[in-house]
Scaffold this motif. Structure first.
Motif, PDB file in Angstrom:
ATOM      1  N   SER A  89       0.610  -0.958   0.168  1.00 29.12           N
ATOM      2  CA  SER A  89       0.003  -0.273   0.227  1.00 29.12           C
ATOM      3  C   SER A  89       0.884   1.198  -0.044  1.00 29.12           C
ATOM      4  N   ALA A  90       2.027   1.211   0.738  1.00 26.21           N
ATOM      5  CA  ALA A  90       2.763   1.983   0.968  1.00 26.21           C
ATOM      6  C   ALA A  90       3.265   2.807  -0.466  1.00 26.21           C
ATOM      7  N   ARG A  91       3.859   1.325  -1.577  1.00 24.94           N
ATOM      8  CA  ARG A  91       4.311   1.326  -2.442  1.00 24.94           C
ATOM      9  C   ARG A  91       3.895   2.687  -3.128  1.00 24.94           C
ATOM     10  N   ARG A  92       2.296   1.883  -2.982  1.00 29.61           N
ATOM     11  CA  ARG A  92       1.283   2.139  -4.030  1.00 29.61           C
ATOM     12  C   ARG A  92       1.001   3.817  -4.470  1.00 29.61           C
ATOM     13  N   ALA A  93       1.001   4.076  -2.801  1.00 35.79           N
ATOM     14  CA  ALA A  93       0.683   5.800  -2.807  1.00 35.79           C
ATOM     15  C   ALA A  93       1.810   6.384  -3.035  1.00 35.79           C
ATOM     16  N   ALA A  94       3.473   5.754  -3.005  1.00 31.90           N
ATOM     17  CA  ALA A  94       4.042   6.332  -2.706  1.00 31.90           C
ATOM     18  C   ALA A  94       4.568   6.842  -4.863  1.00 31.90           C
ATOM     19  N   ARG A  95       3.674   5.892  -5.102  1.00 33.62           N
ATOM     20  CA  ARG A  95       3.961   5.705  -6.873  1.00 33.62           C
ATOM     21  C   ARG A  95       3.353   7.441  -7.353  1.00 33.62           C
ATOM     22  N   VAL A  96       2.363   6.935  -6.818  1.00 33.65           N
ATOM     23  CA  VAL A  96       1.293   7.724  -7.085  1.00 33.65           C
ATOM     24  C   VAL A  96       1.964   9.622  -6.588  1.00 33.65           C
ATOM     25  N   LEU A  97       2.098   9.664  -5.519  1.00 34.16           N
ATOM     26  CA  LEU A  97       2.976  10.833  -4.740  1.00 34.16           C
ATOM     27  C   LEU A  97       4.524  11.463  -5.725  1.00 34.16           C
ATOM     28  N   ALA A  98       4.976  10.203  -5.962  1.00 34.94           N
ATOM     29  CA  ALA A  98       6.086  10.928  -6.684  1.00 34.94           C
ATOM     30  C   ALA A  98       5.569  11.125  -8.022  1.00 34.94           C
ATOM     31  N   LEU A  99       4.712  10.874  -8.842  1.00 31.86           N
ATOM     32  CA  LEU A  99       4.843  11.899  -9.812  1.00 31.86           C
ATOM     33  C   LEU A  99       4.513  13.251  -9.860  1.00 31.86           C
ATOM     34  N   ARG A 100       5.185  14.009 -10.763  1.00 29.43           N
ATOM     35  CA  ARG A 100       5.767  15.052 -11.130  1.00 29.43           C
ATOM     36  C   ARG A 100       5.244  15.738 -12.264  1.00 29.43           C
ATOM     37  N   ARG A 101       4.905  16.957 -11.760  1.00 27.94           N
ATOM     38  CA  ARG A 101       4.023  18.441 -12.555  1.00 27.94           C
ATOM     39  C   ARG A 101       4.415  18.115 -13.458  1.00 27.94           C
ATOM     40  N   SER A 102       6.083  17.942 -14.098  1.00 22.84           N
ATOM     41  CA  SER A 102       7.138  18.366 -15.136  1.00 22.84           C
ATOM     42  C   SER A 102       8.095  17.810 -15.510  1.00 22.84           C
ATOM     43  N   LEU A 150       5.721  28.114 -18.297  1.00 19.52           N
ATOM     44  CA  LEU A 150       5.250  27.694 -17.246  1.00 19.52           C
ATOM     45  C   LEU A 150       5.027  26.604 -16.666  1.00 19.52           C
ATOM     46  N   ASP A 151       6.106  25.741 -16.494  1.00 21.74           N
ATOM     47  CA  ASP A 151       6.468  24.884 -15.408  1.00 21.74           C
ATOM     48  C   ASP A 151       7.995  24.779 -14.606  1.00 21.74           C
ATOM     49  N   GLU A 152       8.529  26.507 -14.905  1.00 21.46           N
ATOM     50  CA  GLU A 152       9.443  27.409 -14.149  1.00 21.46           C
ATOM     51  C   GLU A 152       9.192  27.797 -12.869  1.00 21.46           C
ATOM     52  N   VAL A 153       7.834  28.123 -12.508  1.00 24.90           N
ATOM     53  CA  VAL A 153       7.105  29.200 -11.644  1.00 24.90           C
ATOM     54  C   VAL A 153       5.751  28.629 -10.556  1.00 24.90           C
ATOM     55  N   ALA A 154       6.327  29.121  -9.922  1.00 18.17           N
ATOM     56  CA  ALA A 154       5.042  28.321  -8.751  1.00 18.17           C
ATOM     57  C   ALA A 154       3.779  27.715  -9.287  1.00 18.17           C
TER      58      ALA A 154
END
Length: 649
Positions: free
Chosen positions: A319-332, A439-443
């Protein structure tokens, strides 16, 4: 952290390199709560395992016919009972607090990630996976965090009691000290198989959840084509697979529980048999035998926590591995990296450490992301396609391929290309530029304030119409103006009638809208979503097929309303409707992912056959049949379209 203090002001930046690292990070951030629960667990279990001493003391007092010592033993047991009850209550309170706060932290992290990625989240991860992570997986992670403090107290108590028994009665104490670790480790060979079966059950349950979500979302379509029974059969089969997997998993855990009961029973029989032989030979007193027997009996209680922590870790690790996989997704992914943070196996140790550090920081904003010194503005440009939307004008974009239009809209909003199926070459696309700023270099908050993207399937959350339109806004556009521009008059009338029937109040703004707007038609949902986007009044508004579900007359009025309301603001509309295209200041034709033509709608109709084919829905056969003498027919097509535009106006 107390429950009353939730939610966290900042849930932190998790270590998402692996499931165990994520669990370790979670436990480290709750160190105070873990220590508190472990201390109360020690108080509870120390009092509990001290009962054998009081019992043995009382038995020996009876044998020696000592009333005073018997009274002392009784008083000791009363005191131990009070301490046990207090310790148990406080342990439960502290452990459950750890569970709730850990689950709340993970849910906040997931919510932050969902807000950060927006609609791109469900394109990177299956919807069923997201639902499973945010519900069942969060509960399992919280279970492990809660069980950890009880296990710590149980382990310390077990070691201390074994040492005490060796010192108190070496002959029997050695047997107990050797047998107890063997009991604790006996289930380890069974855990891998149990974990695999639990993972299989979880995977099948995720697929069933995803199938159910898709079925409910498309229920109207299924009813229209008579496909309810087909999907019901698929879900029934998926449900049966989950049931079979759950039974297989339960059998393995039942075997582990049986081992945890049978082996301690065998140890207890061995201790009693050996102790009885020693007592008959006079090598130990009867009270000592009763004390050791009672101690082994009470040891069964802390040993149960060994089984619990094994189960909790086995369930929480995937479960932690799956949660970490989702949380590791990057915006850019503008640097050419994957959307999930990983470490290059060929990197040097120094660069690997740097990559690990970057991967462990969640939030999607690059370390070098710079804050904008002021509001973003200017022309919006997509380097990948060459599409340019000048500032302050209404630009229409014609792609011909709805999927390509959706990807381009995402890029214009600062979201990277997904590189999904059929789109292998789009991973690592450069970010869109607003006024020359990537746009991916600003907040993230700055990018979201500057550019708002409404995709082709916007979601309406449940609540009143007033709540639906209560979104961050500039204050320049009122809800009334936005609803008028989106041609929501008939929607307001329907909502007013529903409000009068339900509550006697004909105020449409107070009418509740059901989840995803299922009580409304497709066109009504689309217009309310457009009104919500208009009331936000961003610097740049990107609309993907905002009028695909309305009739032509309403579509023309919406185009006029949007043009009038967005005067002086940058607006980009993805559409192939002649009624909308004719009202645009500028039309960009983007076939095959590259800008191929720019001009007004009527100019492109007369000069670009490919554009004309897309807008008029002309087939290749019809185009070939025209041959080289198609000029007259093309002019006729243009005249026909212009006539439709004039009629709609």
């Amino acid at each position: 952290m107390h429950i009353r203090d939730l939610p966290y002001p900042d849930p932190g930046r998790p270590d998402v390199r692996s499931g165990p690292r994520f669990l370790f990070w979670l436990g480290r951030n709750q160190l105070g709560g873990q220590v508190k629960a472990a201390v109360w667990g020690l108080v509870h279990m120390a009092a509990l395992v001290s009962f054998p001493l009081a019992i043995g003391f009382g038995v020996q007092a009876v044998v020696d016919r000592s009333g005073s010592r018997l009274a002392m033993a009784g008083a000791l047991m009363v005191g131990l009972t009070v301490v046990t009850a207090l310790g148990d209550a406080m342990l439960h309170r502290a452990a459950v607090t750890n569970w709730i706060t850990a689950a709340a932290r993970v849910q906040q992290l997931l919510a932050r990630k969902a807000v950060e990625l927006g609609s791109a989240l469900t394109r990177k991860v299956a919807a069923g996976e997201v639902v499973a992570v945010s519900t069942g997986d969060v509960e399992k992670i919280g279970w492990f965090v809660e069980a950890l403090s009880r296990f710590t107290a149980a382990a310390i108590t077990t070691v201390a009691l074994c040492v005490a028994l060796v010192l108190y009665q070496p002959a029997l104490g050695v047997v107990v000290a050797v047998g107890v670790p063997a009991l604790a480790l006996a289930v380890l060979p069974l855990l891998p198989r149990a974990t695999r079966r639990a993972d299989d059950q979880r995977e099948k349950a995720g697929r069933a959840t995803e199938l159910a979500s898709d079925t409910v979302a498309g229920l109207r379509v299924l009813r229209g084509i008579g496909g309810e029974e087909l999907f019901l059969g698929r879900y029934r089969n998926a449900s049966q697979e989950v049931r079979v997997a759950a039974v297989r998993s339960a059998r393995m855990w039942a075997l582990i529980a049986a081992v945890q009961v049978a082996l301690p029973g065998l140890l207890l029989i061995g201790v009693v048999w050996y102790g009885t032989s020693l007592a008959r030979k006079g090598r130990i007193e009867v009270g000592e035998l009763v004390t050791v027997y009672s101690a082994v009996t009470f040891l069964l209680f802390p040993l149960r926590h060994f089984e619990e922590i094994a189960m909790a870790y086995s369930f929480s690790r995937p479960s932690a591995r799956r949660a970490a996989r989702v949380l590791a997704l990057r915006r850019s992914s503008a640097d050419g990296e994957d959307t999930v943070a990983t470490t290059d196996p060929a990197a040097t140790p120094d660069t690997a450490d740097t990559a690990d550090t970057t991967a462990s920081v969640d939030g999607g904003e690059r370390a070098e992301a710079r804050e904008a010194t002021g509001p973003l503005g200017g022309d919006l440009y997509d380097p990948m396609s060459g599409m340019l939307a000048p500032s302050g004008v209404l630009t229409a974009v014609v792609c011909g391929d709805p999927d390509a239009a959706g990807r381009l809209a995402d890029r214009l909003g600062g979201h990277p290309a997904d590189g999904g199926p059929g789109d292998e070459d789009h991973g690592g696309a450069p970010s869109a530029l607003l006024g020359g700023v990537a746009l991916d270099e600003v907040a993230l908050a700055t990018a979201r304030t500057a550019v708002l993207v409404q995709d082709k399937d916007p979601v309406l959350l449940s609540g009143t119409l007033a709540q639906l339109l209560d979104v961050p806004r500039s204050g320049e556009v009122s809800a009334e103006k936005a609803l008028e521009a989106a041609q929501c008059g008939d929607v307001l009338e329907a909502l007013a009638q529903a409000s009068a029937a339900d509550e006697g109040d004909a105020d449409p703004m107070r009418t509740r809208i059901t989840e995803r707007g299922r009580s409304l038609s497709g066109g009504q949902r689309q217009r309310l979503a457009l009104a919500r986007s208009l009331v936000t009044d961003p610097e740049v508004l990107v609309l993907d097929e905002p009028t695909s579900a309305v009739d032509s007359h309403t579509e023309a009025r919406i185009a006029d309303g949007v043009r009038r309301l967005r005067t002086g603001r940058t607006t980009i509309v993805f559409t192939s409707s002649p009624l909308v295209l004719d009202r645009a200041d500028r039309v960009v034709f983007v076939p095959d992912g590259e800008a191929a033509g720019v001009g007004t709608h009527r100019e492109l109709l007369g000069t670009d056959p490919a554009y004309r084919a897309v807008v008029t829905r002309e087939t290749e056969g019809e185009s070939a049949a025209r041959g080289t003498g198609a000029a007259g027919q093309a002019l006729a097509d243009i005249a026909r379209i212009e006539e439709q535009i004039e009629e709609s106006a």
